[in-house]
Design a protein around this motif. Structure first.
Motif, PDB file in Angstrom:
ATOM      1  N   GLY A  80       0.792  -1.230   0.000  1.00 52.50           N
ATOM      2  CA  GLY A  80       0.000   0.000   0.000  1.00 52.50           C
ATOM      3  C   GLY A  80       0.825   1.281   0.000  1.00 52.50           C
ATOM      4  N   ILE A  81       2.139   1.158  -0.081  1.00 47.47           N
ATOM      5  CA  ILE A  81       3.005   2.340  -0.046  1.00 47.47           C
ATOM      6  C   ILE A  81       2.820   3.197  -1.297  1.00 47.47           C
ATOM      7  CG2 ILE A  81       5.426   3.084  -0.069  1.00 47.47           C
ATOM      8  CD1 ILE A  81       5.959   0.584   1.747  1.00 47.47           C
ATOM      9  N   GLY A  82       2.759   2.567  -2.461  1.00 48.31           N
ATOM     10  CA  GLY A  82       2.555   3.309  -3.703  1.00 48.31           C
ATOM     11  C   GLY A  82       1.229   4.048  -3.691  1.00 48.31           C
ATOM     12  N   THR A  83       0.184   3.375  -3.223  1.00 43.65           N
ATOM     13  CA  THR A  83      -1.133   4.020  -3.133  1.00 43.65           C
ATOM     14  C   THR A  83      -1.089   5.181  -2.149  1.00 43.65           C
ATOM     15  OG1 THR A  83      -2.266   1.988  -3.760  1.00 43.65           O
ATOM     16  CG2 THR A  83      -3.564   3.632  -2.570  1.00 43.65           C
ATOM     17  N   GLN A  84      -0.373   5.009  -1.048  1.00 45.50           N
ATOM     18  CA  GLN A  84      -0.236   6.090  -0.066  1.00 45.50           C
ATOM     19  C   GLN A  84       0.452   7.307  -0.701  1.00 45.50           C
ATOM     20  OE1 GLN A  84       1.768   4.824   3.514  1.00 45.50           O
ATOM     21  NE2 GLN A  84       1.795   6.880   4.378  1.00 45.50           N
ATOM     22  N   LEU A  85       1.531   7.088  -1.426  1.00 43.16           N
ATOM     23  CA  LEU A  85       2.223   8.187  -2.108  1.00 43.16           C
ATOM     24  C   LEU A  85       1.316   8.849  -3.146  1.00 43.16           C
ATOM     25  CD1 LEU A  85       5.758   6.628  -2.687  1.00 43.16           C
ATOM     26  CD2 LEU A  85       5.292   8.766  -1.461  1.00 43.16           C
ATOM     27  N   ILE A  92      -2.832  16.791  -2.351  1.00 47.54           N
ATOM     28  CA  ILE A  92      -2.163  18.099  -2.352  1.00 47.54           C
ATOM     29  C   ILE A  92      -2.436  18.830  -3.660  1.00 47.54           C
ATOM     30  CG2 ILE A  92       0.074  19.276  -2.348  1.00 47.54           C
ATOM     31  CD1 ILE A  92       1.065  17.071  -0.444  1.00 47.54           C
ATOM     32  N   ALA A  93      -2.303  18.123  -4.774  1.00 49.77           N
ATOM     33  CA  ALA A  93      -2.519  18.739  -6.081  1.00 49.77           C
ATOM     34  C   ALA A  93      -3.942  19.285  -6.197  1.00 49.77           C
ATOM     35  CB  ALA A  93      -2.240  17.731  -7.191  1.00 49.77           C
ATOM     36  N   ALA A  94      -4.929  18.512  -5.785  1.00 55.91           N
ATOM     37  CA  ALA A  94      -6.324  18.967  -5.854  1.00 55.91           C
ATOM     38  C   ALA A  94      -6.532  20.190  -4.971  1.00 55.91           C
ATOM     39  CB  ALA A  94      -7.268  17.839  -5.447  1.00 55.91           C
ATOM     40  N   SER A  95      -5.903  20.215  -3.800  1.00 61.21           N
ATOM     41  CA  SER A  95      -6.048  21.366  -2.905  1.00 61.21           C
ATOM     42  C   SER A  95      -5.410  22.622  -3.490  1.00 61.21           C
ATOM     43  CB  SER A  95      -5.449  21.068  -1.525  1.00 61.21           C
ATOM     44  OG  SER A  95      -4.041  21.107  -1.558  1.00 61.21           O
ATOM     45  N   LYS A  96      -4.473  22.438  -4.427  1.00 62.18           N
ATOM     46  CA  LYS A  96      -3.817  23.568  -5.088  1.00 62.18           C
ATOM     47  C   LYS A  96      -4.478  23.917  -6.420  1.00 62.18           C
ATOM     48  CE  LYS A  96       0.751  22.896  -3.014  1.00 62.18           C
ATOM     49  NZ  LYS A  96       0.842  24.185  -2.359  1.00 62.18           N
ATOM     50  N   GLY A  97      -5.590  23.265  -6.729  1.00 64.07           N
ATOM     51  CA  GLY A  97      -6.339  23.592  -7.929  1.00 64.07           C
ATOM     52  C   GLY A  97      -6.166  22.644  -9.096  1.00 64.07           C
ATOM     53  N   ALA A  98      -5.369  21.592  -8.944  1.00 67.96           N
ATOM     54  CA  ALA A  98      -5.206  20.642 -10.052  1.00 67.96           C
ATOM     55  C   ALA A  98      -6.519  19.910 -10.301  1.00 67.96           C
ATOM     56  CB  ALA A  98      -4.086  19.651  -9.741  1.00 67.96           C
ATOM     57  N   GLU A  99      -6.842  19.747 -11.558  1.00 66.25           N
ATOM     58  CA  GLU A  99      -8.102  19.129 -11.942  1.00 66.25           C
ATOM     59  C   GLU A  99      -7.923  17.749 -12.565  1.00 66.25           C
ATOM     60  OE1 GLU A  99      -9.646  22.115 -14.550  1.00 66.25           O
ATOM     61  OE2 GLU A  99      -9.970  23.536 -12.911  1.00 66.25           O
ATOM     62  N   ILE A 100      -6.706  17.453 -13.000  1.00 66.53           N
ATOM     63  CA  ILE A 100      -6.448  16.192 -13.675  1.00 66.53           C
ATOM     64  C   ILE A 100      -5.032  15.735 -13.333  1.00 66.53           C
ATOM     65  CG2 ILE A 100      -5.612  17.275 -15.816  1.00 66.53           C
ATOM     66  CD1 ILE A 100      -7.144  14.996 -17.329  1.00 66.53           C
ATOM     67  N   ALA A 101      -4.834  14.419 -13.293  1.00 68.21           N
ATOM     68  CA  ALA A 101      -3.501  13.834 -13.123  1.00 68.21           C
ATOM     69  C   ALA A 101      -3.178  13.065 -14.397  1.00 68.21           C
ATOM     70  CB  ALA A 101      -3.472  12.898 -11.919  1.00 68.21           C
ATOM     71  N   GLY A 112      -1.383  -1.983 -14.000  1.00 69.38           N
ATOM     72  CA  GLY A 112      -2.436  -2.482 -13.111  1.00 69.38           C
ATOM     73  C   GLY A 112      -2.584  -1.638 -11.858  1.00 69.38           C
ATOM     74  N   PHE A 113      -1.479  -1.170 -11.317  1.00 67.36           N
ATOM     75  CA  PHE A 113      -1.497  -0.313 -10.136  1.00 67.36           C
ATOM     76  C   PHE A 113      -2.307   0.953 -10.395  1.00 67.36           C
ATOM     77  CE2 PHE A 113       0.534   3.463  -8.241  1.00 67.36           C
ATOM     78  CZ  PHE A 113       0.252   3.239  -6.895  1.00 67.36           C
ATOM     79  N   TYR A 114      -2.036   1.610 -11.509  1.00 69.99           N
ATOM     80  CA  TYR A 114      -2.737   2.862 -11.804  1.00 69.99           C
ATOM     81  C   TYR A 114      -4.211   2.608 -12.139  1.00 69.99           C
ATOM     82  CZ  TYR A 114       1.694   5.249 -11.521  1.00 69.99           C
ATOM     83  OH  TYR A 114       2.878   5.769 -11.054  1.00 69.99           O
ATOM     84  N   LEU A 115      -4.512   1.534 -12.847  1.00 62.71           N
ATOM     85  CA  LEU A 115      -5.912   1.204 -13.127  1.00 62.71           C
ATOM     86  C   LEU A 115      -6.660   0.964 -11.812  1.00 62.71           C
ATOM     87  CD1 LEU A 115      -5.465  -1.166 -16.206  1.00 62.71           C
ATOM     88  CD2 LEU A 115      -6.316   1.197 -16.215  1.00 62.71           C
ATOM     89  N   LYS A 116      -6.041   0.248 -10.884  1.00 62.75           N
ATOM     90  CA  LYS A 116      -6.639  -0.025  -9.574  1.00 62.75           C
ATOM     91  C   LYS A 116      -6.895   1.271  -8.795  1.00 62.75           C
ATOM     92  CE  LYS A 116      -4.103  -1.270  -6.099  1.00 62.75           C
ATOM     93  NZ  LYS A 116      -3.152  -1.892  -5.212  1.00 62.75           N
ATOM     94  N   ASN A 117      -6.092   2.297  -9.070  1.00 65.76           N
ATOM     95  CA  ASN A 117      -6.218   3.576  -8.370  1.00 65.76           C
ATOM     96  C   ASN A 117      -7.019   4.608  -9.153  1.00 65.76           C
ATOM     97  OD1 ASN A 117      -4.683   3.726  -5.666  1.00 65.76           O
ATOM     98  ND2 ASN A 117      -3.375   2.468  -6.976  1.00 65.76           N
ATOM     99  N   GLY A 118      -7.832   4.150 -10.090  1.00 64.39           N
ATOM    100  CA  GLY A 118      -8.796   5.028 -10.752  1.00 64.39           C
ATOM    101  C   GLY A 118      -8.325   5.718 -12.011  1.00 64.39           C
TER     102      GLY A 118
END
Length: 143
Positions: A80-85, A92-101, A112-118
């Motif tokens: 779960g370390i990657g998901t935590q990071l 933080i990015a969303a709180s600074k106004g980021a709308e997309i990653a 697979g990791f990124y797909l699992k994380n949305g």
């Protein structure tokens, strides 16, 4: 008379000029929503202070979180370390106004990791490197 041009290796000041040149061009076409680059770079360590993972990312001038590298040491994967990071920088990015990653990875890395994380695949290059795929992903961020 045809002008002669010379191609040379970049020095630090050349890199600065190139970045300034493209940024000036870009914001003349689409006005910036944020400073040119806000780094979001973090390391995660174990209880002994050993670096076991990290992320190099930042928010660009149009409020996009660009994830350049996210790494977790092999012995610590699946904990779960990657998901935590990832959650940390997305929050933080969303709180600074980021709308997309946005990011890219390879099929032998973390698709697979990124797909699992949305994240959603938005494109790929087949056969790069040979026998593999380079995959481009994005995710809408919600503050």
């Amino acid at each position: 008379m045809k002008e002669k041009f010379i191609i040379q290796p970049c020095q630090k000041q050349n890199i600065t000029a190139i970045i300034k040149g493209i940024n000036t061009y870009n914001v003349n076409k689409v006005p910036a929503l944020a400073p040119a680059w806000t780094p979001l770079e973090f390391v995660i360590k174990d209880e002994n202070g050993k670096e076991i993972g990290g992320v190099l990312s930042g928010i660009g001038c149009w409020n996009g979180l660009e994830i350049r590298i996210l790494w977790v040491a092999e012995a610590y994967r699946g904990m779960g370390i990657g998901t935590q990071l990832l959650n940390h920088i997305e929050t933080i990015a969303a709180s600074k106004g980021a709308e997309i990653a946005m990011l890219d990875t390879f099929d032998f890395q973390a698709e697979g990791f990124y797909l699992k994380n949305g994240y959603t695949v938005i494109g790929e290059i087949k056969g790069f490197p040979k026998g593999h795929r380079r995959i481009y992903l994005s995710k809408l961020l919600r503050p």
